[in-house]
Design a protein around this motif. Structure first.
Motif, PDB file in Angstrom:
ATOM      1  N   ALA A   1       0.816  -1.214   0.000  1.00  0.00           N
ATOM      2  CA  ALA A   1       0.000   0.000   0.000  1.00  0.00           C
ATOM      3  C   ALA A   1       0.849   1.263   0.000  1.00  0.00           C
ATOM      4  O   ALA A   1       0.436   2.287  -0.557  1.00  0.00           O
ATOM      5  CB  ALA A   1      -0.926   0.001   1.213  1.00  0.00           C
ATOM      6  N   ALA A   2       2.026   1.217   0.614  1.00  0.00           N
ATOM      7  CA  ALA A   2       2.842   2.425   0.744  1.00  0.00           C
ATOM      8  C   ALA A   2       3.214   3.026  -0.605  1.00  0.00           C
ATOM      9  O   ALA A   2       3.361   4.246  -0.734  1.00  0.00           O
ATOM     10  CB  ALA A   2       4.107   2.124   1.541  1.00  0.00           C
ATOM     11  N   GLY A   3       3.357   2.204  -1.617  1.00  0.00           N
ATOM     12  CA  GLY A   3       3.752   2.704  -2.926  1.00  0.00           C
ATOM     13  C   GLY A   3       2.589   3.077  -3.830  1.00  0.00           C
ATOM     14  O   GLY A   3       2.812   3.504  -4.967  1.00  0.00           O
ATOM     15  N   ARG A   4       1.373   2.931  -3.346  1.00  0.00           N
ATOM     16  CA  ARG A   4       0.201   3.237  -4.164  1.00  0.00           C
ATOM     17  C   ARG A   4      -0.312   4.652  -3.867  1.00  0.00           C
ATOM     18  O   ARG A   4       0.027   5.256  -2.864  1.00  0.00           O
ATOM     19  CB  ARG A   4      -0.911   2.211  -3.897  1.00  0.00           C
TER      20      ARG A   4
ATOM     21  N   ALA B   1      -1.839  13.254  -7.586  1.00  0.00           N
ATOM     22  CA  ALA B   1      -2.048  12.207  -6.580  1.00  0.00           C
ATOM     23  C   ALA B   1      -0.820  12.130  -5.695  1.00  0.00           C
ATOM     24  O   ALA B   1       0.302  12.415  -6.125  1.00  0.00           O
ATOM     25  CB  ALA B   1      -2.311  10.861  -7.255  1.00  0.00           C
ATOM     26  N   ALA B   2      -1.031  11.726  -4.464  1.00  0.00           N
ATOM     27  CA  ALA B   2       0.060  11.555  -3.498  1.00  0.00           C
ATOM     28  C   ALA B   2       0.065  10.110  -3.014  1.00  0.00           C
ATOM     29  O   ALA B   2      -0.976   9.566  -2.634  1.00  0.00           O
ATOM     30  CB  ALA B   2      -0.107  12.505  -2.319  1.00  0.00           C
ATOM     31  N   SER B   3       1.229   9.508  -3.017  1.00  0.00           N
ATOM     32  CA  SER B   3       1.355   8.113  -2.604  1.00  0.00           C
ATOM     33  C   SER B   3       1.454   8.004  -1.088  1.00  0.00           C
ATOM     34  O   SER B   3       1.589   8.997  -0.369  1.00  0.00           O
ATOM     35  CB  SER B   3       2.591   7.485  -3.243  1.00  0.00           C
ATOM     36  N   GLY B   4       1.412   6.771  -0.619  1.00  0.00           N
ATOM     37  CA  GLY B   4       1.583   6.542   0.808  1.00  0.00           C
ATOM     38  C   GLY B   4       2.934   7.003   1.308  1.00  0.00           C
ATOM     39  O   GLY B   4       3.056   7.483   2.436  1.00  0.00           O
ATOM     40  N   HIS B   5       3.969   6.870   0.481  1.00  0.00           N
ATOM     41  CA  HIS B   5       5.299   7.354   0.867  1.00  0.00           C
ATOM     42  C   HIS B   5       5.283   8.851   1.141  1.00  0.00           C
ATOM     43  O   HIS B   5       6.006   9.337   2.017  1.00  0.00           O
ATOM     44  CB  HIS B   5       6.311   7.051  -0.240  1.00  0.00           C
ATOM     45  N   ALA B   6       4.465   9.600   0.387  1.00  0.00           N
ATOM     46  CA  ALA B   6       4.449  11.054   0.501  1.00  0.00           C
ATOM     47  C   ALA B   6       3.626  11.532   1.690  1.00  0.00           C
ATOM     48  O   ALA B   6       3.992  12.511   2.344  1.00  0.00           O
ATOM     49  CB  ALA B   6       3.904  11.668  -0.791  1.00  0.00           C
TER      50      ALA B   6
ATOM     51  N   SER C   1      -2.933  16.545   4.542  1.00  0.00           N
ATOM     52  CA  SER C   1      -1.821  15.673   4.198  1.00  0.00           C
ATOM     53  C   SER C   1      -1.188  16.014   2.862  1.00  0.00           C
ATOM     54  O   SER C   1      -0.020  15.703   2.622  1.00  0.00           O
ATOM     55  CB  SER C   1      -2.289  14.211   4.189  1.00  0.00           C
ATOM     56  N   VAL C   2      -1.941  16.667   1.968  1.00  0.00           N
ATOM     57  CA  VAL C   2      -1.398  17.017   0.649  1.00  0.00           C
ATOM     58  C   VAL C   2      -1.247  18.527   0.475  1.00  0.00           C
ATOM     59  O   VAL C   2      -0.975  18.996  -0.637  1.00  0.00           O
ATOM     60  CB  VAL C   2      -2.286  16.448  -0.487  1.00  0.00           C
ATOM     61  N   ALA C   3      -1.413  19.292   1.561  1.00  0.00           N
ATOM     62  CA  ALA C   3      -1.339  20.756   1.438  1.00  0.00           C
ATOM     63  C   ALA C   3       0.028  21.210   0.946  1.00  0.00           C
ATOM     64  O   ALA C   3       0.137  22.086   0.073  1.00  0.00           O
ATOM     65  CB  ALA C   3      -1.661  21.403   2.787  1.00  0.00           C
TER      66      ALA C   3
ATOM     67  N   TRP D   1      -6.452   2.429  -0.153  1.00  0.00           N
ATOM     68  CA  TRP D   1      -5.210   1.941   0.450  1.00  0.00           C
ATOM     69  C   TRP D   1      -5.035   2.312   1.916  1.00  0.00           C
ATOM     70  O   TRP D   1      -4.590   1.474   2.711  1.00  0.00           O
ATOM     71  CB  TRP D   1      -4.013   2.413  -0.381  1.00  0.00           C
ATOM     72  N   PRO D   2      -5.365   3.532   2.342  1.00  0.00           N
ATOM     73  CA  PRO D   2      -5.239   3.813   3.777  1.00  0.00           C
ATOM     74  C   PRO D   2      -6.104   2.901   4.635  1.00  0.00           C
ATOM     75  O   PRO D   2      -5.691   2.495   5.737  1.00  0.00           O
ATOM     76  CB  PRO D   2      -5.669   5.278   3.894  1.00  0.00           C
TER      77      PRO D   2
END
Length: 208
Positions: free
Chosen positions: A42-45, A63-68, A123-125, A147-148
């Protein structure tokens, strides 16, 4: 009238008793593997999809991934995965400590994912401001992928594995004993003696 105790049913073991044996070890290990695999996948999605609007330019979809947005997911998942080895290689107190650590890592996975789900715009600001080239730019529209939520499930699996290990792992088979050298084990049995370390492991003090 005195009560007559019923005889135990042959072939049946209480659930707690089963968890104190090899099935408990297998259950905890399987839960760790499943939780770690799901977390690492999930972290890479893509977790959060958002739109940035900077007039007069057209809307920018990103889009922002789990890593981000949840950078701790990968290291926490690796801690959970390490629990598989720790459960098999350690004994008693060490195994219980590993169970506590795995449980805490699982709780961390749940918190990381829950933070994103509860406030995806926050989280994406930073990423939205970077794409817009203007500080303080907020995303115009935000949506969260599945994914979360799956990471939350992974975290709960890890918590279950950690609790099982912390409470029921005392009598689980140990890899250390299983792979002892044959001559050493034979010598110990022939001499009828138990090593000082084995006695300590069993709770006996050889100095008394």
């Amino acid at each position: 009238v005195s009560a007559v105790p019923l005889p135990p049913v042959a072939g049946r073991t209480p659930f707690g008793g089963r968890l104190r044996e090899r099935p408990g070890l297998l259950l905890a290990a399987a839960a760790c593997v499943a939780a770690a695999a799901l977390g690492l996948l999930a972290a890479g999605r893509a977790w959060v999809f958002f739109v940035v609007v900077v007039p007069p330019l057209p809307p920018l979809h990103a889009a922002a991934s789990g890593h981000a947005v949840a950078a701790a997911v990968t290291p926490l998942a690796l801690v959970v995965l390490a629990g598989v080895v720790a459960f098999a290689a350690t004994r008693k107190a060490g195994r219980r400590a590993a169970g506590v650590l795995v449980g805490l890592a699982g709780a961390g996975l749940v918190i990381e994912a829950l933070t994103v789900v509860a406030s995806p715009a926050s989280s994406v600001a930073g990423r939205a401001a970077h794409l817009a080239g203007t500080a303080g730019t907020s995303p115009a529209a935000v949506s969260v992928a599945a994914w979360p939520w799956l990471v939350m499930v992974a975290g709960l699996l890890a918590v279950v594995a950690g609790v099982v290990a912390a409470l029921f792992s005392r009598d689980w088979p140990s890899m250390g004993r299983r792979y002892e050298s044959g001559p050493a084990r034979a010598a110990g049995v022939a001499g009828g003696e138990t090593s000082m370390w084995d006695r300590l492991d069993n709770g006996d003090d050889p100095t008394i």
